[in-house]
Motif scaffolding. Structure first.
Motif, PDB file in Angstrom:
ATOM      1  N   SER A 129       1.801   0.532  14.535  1.00  0.00           N
ATOM      2  CA  SER A 129       2.398  -0.308  13.598  1.00  0.00           C
ATOM      3  C   SER A 129       1.295  -0.996  12.558  1.00  0.00           C
ATOM      4  N   THR A 132      -0.273   1.315  10.497  1.00  0.00           N
ATOM      5  CA  THR A 132       0.545   1.541   9.530  1.00  0.00           C
ATOM      6  C   THR A 132       0.473   0.564   8.160  1.00  0.00           C
ATOM      7  N   VAL A 292       8.746   2.126  14.144  1.00  0.00           N
ATOM      8  CA  VAL A 292       7.728   1.636  13.741  1.00  0.00           C
ATOM      9  C   VAL A 292       8.224   0.099  13.627  1.00  0.00           C
ATOM     10  N   GLN A 296       6.686  -4.165  14.465  1.00  0.00           N
ATOM     11  CA  GLN A 296       6.065  -4.792  13.259  1.00  0.00           C
ATOM     12  C   GLN A 296       6.410  -6.322  13.481  1.00  0.00           C
TER      13      GLN A 296
END
Length: 329
Positions: A129, A132, A292, A296
């Protein structure tokens, strides 16, 4: 942070005396590359530890010195994100270029996996995450990394990800013909194609392996799929020791070992990233993925808004480009 610019230094001085002149006490070697060496150093003026990448102009190719290195510095100057290695300063002499960077003291994730094996879901989720969010920030600025791999995911002392090595990074040219009234810089993440081969075979998407023009935003998300698979399984999804075998494997659906329990949501995400370019997940898909989102710490609202402005365009503008990315063996 101190100013991020290129400073010319007098010729004919050793690297240690140049570093001392600018207030850096150079310590041990922490990494080696094709053209230079990375040292740990103490910056006396700010009282912080930093990394110093020293590039020898004698060892480096002209293409690297004239194309990739200036581009790397140009890209890093505009980047400020907690999951990206920060650039502080560049110093150039007649024989060397010194790049001063944030120091990540925890090594890299490849070393971690080699030492400890596959990650738990929680550990993989945290790191992926963070990766990302870092890539969502990059892509939202129209910048592609093009060399994402476990060795380039460093860890700080709290074991947070720091994306590093922007040697192949590129700022994609903006497209002002689309939605000219939009406040956002227009970069279309479906229509720009690159032709420069970058990265490592094991992390490269099939269209790169086939020598086709490729979408660099989608090549980054393919590499992210390889990274997530490796975090969960502790080995790469594709065998890169034989190029023909690698090509065959990358065009089939990836399989997971039965001996390791991987949540179906995580498998679905990996499969969405490791597929042909026309169906591959964009970073916008990844950042909004249910698996994901679970990990986060904050929702990247600003990046999502920028990415939506970049990616949501009429299908007719993309369909022909998409076809050019299909591949056949």
């Amino acid at each position: 942070m101190w100013k991020a610019d290129i400073i010319e230094s007098p010729p004919g001085t050793s690297y240690r005396s140049v570093m001392e002149e600018y207030g850096y006490e150079v310590g041990k070697v922490i990494g080696n590359g094709s053209y230079g060496t990375v040292y740990e150093a103490y910056f006396t003026k700010q009282k912080v530890m930093v990394a110093v990448k020293i590039i020898s102009k004698k060892k480096a190719s002209d293409e690297y010195l004239n194309k990739f290195l200036p581009r790397e510095i140009q890209v890093m100057k505009v980047l400020r994100h907690k999951y990206l290695i920060n650039f502080y300063q560049a110093i150039e002499t007649t024989t060397r270029v010194y790049i001063i960077l944030e120091l990540a003291q925890g090594g890299d994730i490849l070393e971690w996996i080699q030492r400890y094996g596959a990650c738990s879901e929680a550990q993989a989720g945290k790191w992926f995450s963070q990766l990302t969010l870092g890539i969502a920030y990059l892509h939202s600025k129209g910048i592609v990394h093009r060399d994402l791999k476990l060795e380039n995911l460093l860890l700080d002392k709290r074991e947070n990800v720091k994306i590093s090595d922007f040697g192949f990074a590129k700022m994609v040219p903006s497209n002002h013909s689309l939605r000219s009234n939009s406040p956002y810089r227009q970069v279309n993440c479906f229509t720009h194609l690159s032709q420069t081969y970058c990265g490592s075979f094991a992390y490269a998407c099939p269209e790169i392996l086939l020598g086709l023009p490729y979408n660099p935003f989608l090549s980054d998300t393919w590499s992210m799929g390889v990274i997530l698979y490796t975090l969960m399984v502790a080995h790469l999804p594709f065998d890169d020791t034989n190029l023909k075998k690698l090509l065959r494997e990358t065009q089939r659906e990836v399989t997971f070992p039965s001996s390791i329990t991987i949540p179906q949501e995580c498998k679905n995400l990996i499969l969405h990233m490791l597929r042909q370019a026309t169906k591959r997940a964009t970073i916008l898909d990844v950042v909004k993925d249910p698996w994901v989102i679970k990990f986060q710490s904050e929702q990247p609202t600003h990046e999502i808004r920028l990415l939506e402005a970049m990616c949501q365009i009429p299908f007719s503008a993309t369909s022909n480009r998409h076809q050019s990315l299909d591949y056949h063996i």
